[in-house]
Design an enzyme around this catalytic site. Sequence first.
Site, short mmCIF file in Angstrom:
data_model
loop_
_atom_site.label_atom_id
_atom_site.label_comp_id
_atom_site.label_asym_id
_atom_site.label_seq_id
_atom_site.Cartn_x
_atom_site.Cartn_y
_atom_site.Cartn_z
N GLY A 20 0.76 -1.10 0.19
CA GLY A 20 0.23 -0.01 0.06
C GLY A 20 0.82 1.37 -0.11
CG LEU A 21 4.89 0.78 -0.44
CD1 LEU A 21 6.33 0.44 -1.20
CD2 LEU A 21 5.43 1.50 1.09
CB SER A 22 1.18 3.80 -4.80
OG SER A 22 1.17 4.75 -5.80
CG PHE A 23 -1.90 9.06 -0.83
CD1 PHE A 23 -3.16 8.39 -0.26
CD2 PHE A 23 -1.75 10.36 -1.10
CE1 PHE A 23 -4.34 9.30 0.27
CE2 PHE A 23 -2.93 11.40 -0.88
CZ PHE A 23 -4.15 10.64 -0.21
CB SER A 28 -1.48 0.65 -4.40
OG SER A 28 -0.46 0.54 -3.44
CG ASN A 110 5.00 4.61 -14.26
OD1 ASN A 110 4.40 3.57 -13.77
ND2 ASN A 110 4.24 5.59 -14.57
CD GLU A 174 4.85 9.62 -11.50
OE1 GLU A 174 4.51 8.55 -11.44
OE2 GLU A 174 5.52 10.22 -10.38
NE ARG A 212 0.95 9.08 -8.15
CZ ARG A 212 1.26 7.78 -7.89
NH1 ARG A 212 2.21 6.89 -8.75
NH2 ARG A 212 0.54 6.97 -7.02
CG HIS A 248 0.52 7.09 -13.74
ND1 HIS A 248 1.06 5.88 -13.18
CD2 HIS A 248 1.49 8.14 -13.40
CE1 HIS A 248 1.94 6.41 -12.48
NE2 HIS A 248 2.30 7.39 -12.24
CG ASN A 359 1.05 -3.83 -5.34
OD1 ASN A 359 0.84 -3.29 -4.41
ND2 ASN A 359 2.14 -4.48 -5.39
CB CYS A 365 1.08 -0.58 -15.46
SG CYS A 365 -0.10 0.63 -14.86
#
Length: 447
Positions: A20-23, A28, A110, A174, A212, A248, A359, A365
């Site tokens: 869950g790193l990607s706010f 994720s 990315n 990105e 982003r 994105h 994720n 992607c």
Amino acid sequence: MTAHEVNFDGLVGLTHHYAGLSFGNEASTRHRFQMSNPRLAVKQGLLKMKALADAGFPQAVIPPHERPFIPALRQLGFTGSDEQILDKVARQAPRWLSSVSSASPMWVANAATVCPSADALDGKVHLTVANLNNKFHRALEAPVTEALLRAIFRDESQFSVHSALPQVALLGDEGAANHNRLGGEYGSAGVQLFVYGREEENEIRPARYPARQSREASEAVARLNQVNPQQVIFAQQNPEVIDQGVFHNDVIAVSNRQVLFCHEAAFARQKVLINQLRTRVDGFMAIEVPAGEVSVSDAVATYLFNSQLLSRDDGSMLLVLPRECQDHVGVWRYLNKLVAEDNPISAMQVFDLRESMANGGGPACLRLRVVLTEEERRAVNPAVMMNDALFTALNAWADRYYRDRLTAADLADPLLLREGREALDVLTRLLDLGSVYPFQQTGAADG
């Protein structure tokens, strides 16, 4: 000049896990702390690559990064041998361990932004590495991404690989996930559409989730890639859809040649943009999906637009979709209606990519599109091109090194670090890359 699009797909790394790193990336966040299956993840990606290669779409691979990435932990003040550092960070700051173990480099959309030679002022293929500075775990990627791209696109008479922009928020970049190219034949000059979420002097921006990509970064990338200024359009993504999880542009739009397939709410001032493209691109066709048929939330949940739109020899197009689209009654109904209508999209192919999807990464992607002439394609490192032999070798490699289950707690296992380094050592020989990873250049301090 005749050219083809080659899709370079990222190999999923050995530490693929759900943290869950990607706010701003709702998938994720939703799957945080679930158990992952790295071996299944890498094989799902390989199956997509091989199936498309067998169908006549040129495919190649981009390797994963070294993870856990010990140099980043040393930068954060952890000391000792590699094993001691893993133990310390697991006890003192486990979130940092998860961040430096992220397998996010697999989403190579990315990795960089690409300019084909037909669009470049100097007639070369350009690739500008993305700095990905909105997220710590992704900002780690740029130096190794650059080394990998230089090892793949090593002929400097054909290719120019540019370092990432400075690591500041003003220049948040990105990569190709916020970039589309439209035109006729791949080998002819096209129009490059750079999509941004914010710009310094513009108050129009999302309120809930971060934008982003900055316009300032997009403009700098266009300059670095030597894109003919007459062939560039800069457009802002609709901030309202960013706040609904469209982190994105490739989550809400995809293009191929003369077709832009997008949601009706994808862009700010969308009608103006569509008219610009209609004026600039011969035969341009916009397929705008109404919210009444597919809502933004359903598009995000199924990754309808994070699909690949590929040209077949007869001029028709194939839409490559994640299984989630087929599983959603409304989205699948819309797609079947779409392929029956009078437009170039005439077929669909569905892949199970659930490990990546959980994720927040779908088919688009996982790939970096690079348009190449035959001469340029011959100049690419041939060892990365997908074929029967490479598919067999990579599956055997995955069987040998990848675990079939992984949790955040497993990241502190020093054996996982050693397994990963051994696997990447073998992979660099298999793909003829040389010593591209920091551990190969400095030696590993295993203690």
